[in-house]
Design an enzyme around this catalytic site. Structure first.
Site, PDB file in Angstrom:
ATOM      1  N   CYS A 145      -4.111  16.783  -0.828  1.00 35.45           N
ATOM      2  CA  CYS A 145      -4.072  17.079  -2.279  1.00 35.45           C
ATOM      3  C   CYS A 145      -5.019  17.995  -2.827  1.00 35.45           C
ATOM      4  O   CYS A 145      -4.773  18.911  -3.338  1.00 35.45           O
ATOM      5  CB  CYS A 145      -4.273  15.694  -3.088  1.00 35.45           C
ATOM      6  SG  CYS A 145      -5.515  14.825  -2.652  1.00 35.45           S
TER       7      CYS A 145
HETATM    8  N1  LIG Z   1      -2.380   9.303  -3.116  1.00 38.43           N
HETATM    9  C1  LIG Z   1      -2.573  10.854  -2.836  1.00 38.43           C
HETATM   10  O1  LIG Z   1      -2.577  11.486  -3.759  1.00 38.43           O
HETATM   11  C2  LIG Z   1      -2.333  11.562  -1.574  1.00 38.43           C
HETATM   12  C3  LIG Z   1      -1.831  13.033  -1.634  1.00 38.43           C
HETATM   13  C4  LIG Z   1      -1.813  13.489  -0.322  1.00 38.43           C
HETATM   14  C5  LIG Z   1      -1.727  12.816   0.906  1.00 38.43           C
HETATM   15  N2  LIG Z   1      -2.039  11.382   0.696  1.00 38.43           N
HETATM   16  C6  LIG Z   1      -2.015  10.808   1.960  1.00 38.43           C
HETATM   17  O2  LIG Z   1      -0.768  10.179   2.228  1.00 38.43           O
HETATM   18  C7  LIG Z   1      -0.795   8.827   2.801  1.00 38.43           C
HETATM   19  C8  LIG Z   1      -0.317   7.661   1.967  1.00 38.43           C
HETATM   20  O3  LIG Z   1      -1.394   7.732   0.804  1.00 38.43           O
HETATM   21  P1  LIG Z   1      -1.002   6.808  -0.331  1.00 38.43           P
HETATM   22  O4  LIG Z   1      -1.903   6.995  -1.428  1.00 38.43           O
HETATM   23  O5  LIG Z   1       0.605   6.717  -0.799  1.00 38.43           O
HETATM   24  O6  LIG Z   1      -1.406   5.359   0.183  1.00 38.43           O
HETATM   25  P2  LIG Z   1      -1.202   3.714  -0.226  1.00 38.43           P
HETATM   26  O7  LIG Z   1      -1.014   3.939  -1.683  1.00 38.43           O
HETATM   27  O8  LIG Z   1      -2.583   3.215   0.318  1.00 38.43           O
HETATM   28  O9  LIG Z   1      -0.082   3.609   0.592  1.00 38.43           O
HETATM   29  C9  LIG Z   1      -0.150   3.195   2.094  1.00 38.43           C
HETATM   30  C10 LIG Z   1       1.337   2.959   2.562  1.00 38.43           C
HETATM   31  O10 LIG Z   1       1.284   2.788   3.873  1.00 38.43           O
HETATM   32  C11 LIG Z   1       1.632   1.460   4.505  1.00 38.43           C
HETATM   33  N3  LIG Z   1       0.875   1.044   5.622  1.00 38.43           N
HETATM   34  C12 LIG Z   1      -0.562   0.929   5.637  1.00 38.43           C
HETATM   35  N4  LIG Z   1      -0.530   0.955   7.075  1.00 38.43           N
HETATM   36  C13 LIG Z   1       0.392   0.791   7.797  1.00 38.43           C
HETATM   37  C14 LIG Z   1       0.410   0.955   9.008  1.00 38.43           C
HETATM   38  N5  LIG Z   1      -0.257   0.434  10.051  1.00 38.43           N
HETATM   39  N6  LIG Z   1       2.029   1.011   9.511  1.00 38.43           N
HETATM   40  C15 LIG Z   1       2.924   1.264   8.492  1.00 38.43           C
HETATM   41  N7  LIG Z   1       2.677   1.237   7.149  1.00 38.43           N
HETATM   42  C16 LIG Z   1       1.545   1.082   6.799  1.00 38.43           C
HETATM   43  C17 LIG Z   1       1.543   0.525   3.219  1.00 38.43           C
HETATM   44  O11 LIG Z   1       2.590  -0.455   3.203  1.00 38.43           O
HETATM   45  P3  LIG Z   1       2.596  -1.885   4.101  1.00 38.43           P
HETATM   46  O12 LIG Z   1       1.053  -1.999   4.217  1.00 38.43           O
HETATM   47  O13 LIG Z   1       3.393  -3.022   3.147  1.00 38.43           O
HETATM   48  O14 LIG Z   1       3.183  -1.857   5.218  1.00 38.43           O
HETATM   49  C18 LIG Z   1       1.702   1.330   2.208  1.00 38.43           C
HETATM   50  O15 LIG Z   1       2.998   1.488   1.802  1.00 38.43           O
HETATM   51  C19 LIG Z   1      -2.463   8.919   3.048  1.00 38.43           C
HETATM   52  O16 LIG Z   1      -2.747   9.164   4.485  1.00 38.43           O
HETATM   53  C20 LIG Z   1      -3.016   9.697   2.138  1.00 38.43           C
HETATM   54  O17 LIG Z   1      -4.464  10.159   2.675  1.00 38.43           O
HETATM   55  C21 LIG Z   1      -2.003  10.713  -0.417  1.00 38.43           C
END
Ligand SMILES: NC(=O)c1ccc[n+]([C@@H]2O[C@H](COP(=O)([O-])OP(=O)(O)OC[C@H]3O[C@@H](n4cnc5c(N)ncnc54)[C@H](OP(=O)(O)O)[C@@H]3O)[C@@H](O)[C@H]2O)c1
Length: 333
Positions: A145
């Site tokens: 981001c």
């Molecule tokens: N938030 C932002 O603004 C943003 C921007 C750019 C990139 N990102 C990147 O995008 C990714 C997701 O970010 P987010 O903010 O959406 O994260 P988040 O809110 O913490 O959500 C993580 C998701 O991943 C699942 N998960 C966690 N561990 C897992 C595993 N071992 N296997 C399968 N599913 C798993 C969780 O669901 P369950 O535990 O129920 O399976 C949950 O749905 C991260 O790598 C982050 O760095 C985020």
């Protein structure tokens, strides 16, 4: 119809993918994973999406997701490695939102302090910069981001090798930290405050350096992130110290030319985070001062900074108009 899967559908970027793809006319979301919420309907976890989906969360099993044409992996960094290689090998196209495939193998291992057990070379999915490579790609590393706004703020001047040093000062809404509450994100710790963190050591620095050095090998970069008590948005002030001197009008011309075919880039005199909220736009505002140029960028971290850009990349990968499913105005006020 393109068959889409989302691994990590309960997180912030996963739910934003669902929101955007609900009105995408050329694809259908076939499967969405959650280990914690499997068996529940989408709207039981995301009530704002009631009426848009009639599927349930499933386990992130290869058997299910290998039926898709494209899978978005929206999971924490270090976890995408579990899914990406097998899907990739089976011919499914993958757009990874985590940091697992953004850096070179050597840099990843240095920055994350562990071996990358399943490295595959990916295309860095900053759509405005790498559109040609994205067209033929099978694995996209969707940008971080902070790097999205930062790289776009400096790329036009880096391309001309005009930058002595650029200092990125960025402020992010708290959804950047993911859906799980922590002491850092706890309301009284953030409310009416702005919190700098990893002031000289944030991992996104290496992504900015890697990508800007493709334009200008000797560019020097500094980066300080902060969070503010809002949910969405990243405002970056890029303080650019030039090697020579350029008039303000010339600088504007450079940016206009560089981004001339880029629908989602808007050069603005008046810039605010709230002018891009909920949208895939990147607003850019250029200010020539006596000692430096300040280029301000505003993005929504969950849209252009994550899920919107991921959909934009999917559109380009599949030969669609890059605006498909994304051509809506921001939410203001
Ligand atoms: N938030 C932002 O603004 C943003 C921007 C750019 C990139 N990102 C990147 O995008 C990714 C997701 O970010 P987010 O903010 O959406 O994260 P988040 O809110 O913490 O959500 C993580 C998701 O991943 C699942 N998960 C966690 N561990 C897992 C595993 N071992 N296997 C399968 N599913 C798993 C969780 O669901 P369950 O535990 O129920 O399976 C949950 O749905 C991260 O790598 C982050 O760095 C985020």
């Amino acid at each position: 119809m393109i068959k889409v899967g989302i691994i990590g559908g309960t997180g912030y970027t996963g739910s934003e993918l669902l929101r955007i793809l609900a009105k995408h006319e050329k694809c259908e979301v076939k499967c969405v994973s959650s280990r914690k919420e499997k068996g529940k309907k989408i709207h039981e976890v995301h009530p704002h999406l009631k009426g848009f989906y009639n599927i349930e969360f499933v386990e992130p099993e290869f058997r299910i997701f290998s039926e898709c044409d494209v899978v978005f992996t929206a999971v924490p960094h270090g976890e995408a490695i579990r899914y990406v290689p097998e899907l990739y090998e089976s011919g499914v196209r993958v757009i990874d939102l985590s940091a697992d495939y953004r850096l070179s193998k050597e840099k990843y291992e240095e920055v994350y302090g562990k071996e990358h057990s399943a490295y595959i070379e990916a295309v860095y999915g900053l759509t405005e910069i790498n559109k040609d490579e994205i067209r033929g790609a099978r694995l996209i590393a969707n940008p971080g981001c902070y790097p999205t706004g930062a790289i776009l703020s400096a790329a036009p001047l880096a391309k001309l090798e005009l930058i002595e040093r650029v200092v990125f000062d960025s402020k992010s809404g708290i959804t950047g930290a993911g859906v799980a509450p922590t002491e850092f994100t706890h309301y009284p710790n953030l409310h009416e405050s702005i919190v700098p963190y990893r002031i000289t050591e944030h991992r996104h620095y290496y992504e900015m350096e890697q990508e800007l050095r493709k334009f200008q090998e000797d560019v020097k970069i500094s980066f300080t992130p902060q969070v503010f008590p809002g949910s969405r948005g990243i405002l970056t002030n890029a303080h650019i110290f030039l090697k020579g001197d350029l008039e303000g009008e010339e600088i504007e011309r450079v940016y206009r030319e560089f981004y001339r075919d880029c629908y989602f880039i808007r050069l603005q005199n008046d810039i605010k985070l709230s002018y891009v909220r909920g949208s895939n736009f990147v607003d850019i505002s250029i200010h020539k001062g006596k000692d430096r140029v300040v280029v301000v960028t505003a993005i929504d971290n969950l849209v252009k900074g994550a899920s919107g850009q991921a959909v934009q990349n999917m559109n380009v990968m599949f030969g669609l108009d890059e605006r498909e499913g994304l051509d809506f105005p921001p939410l203001f006020p």
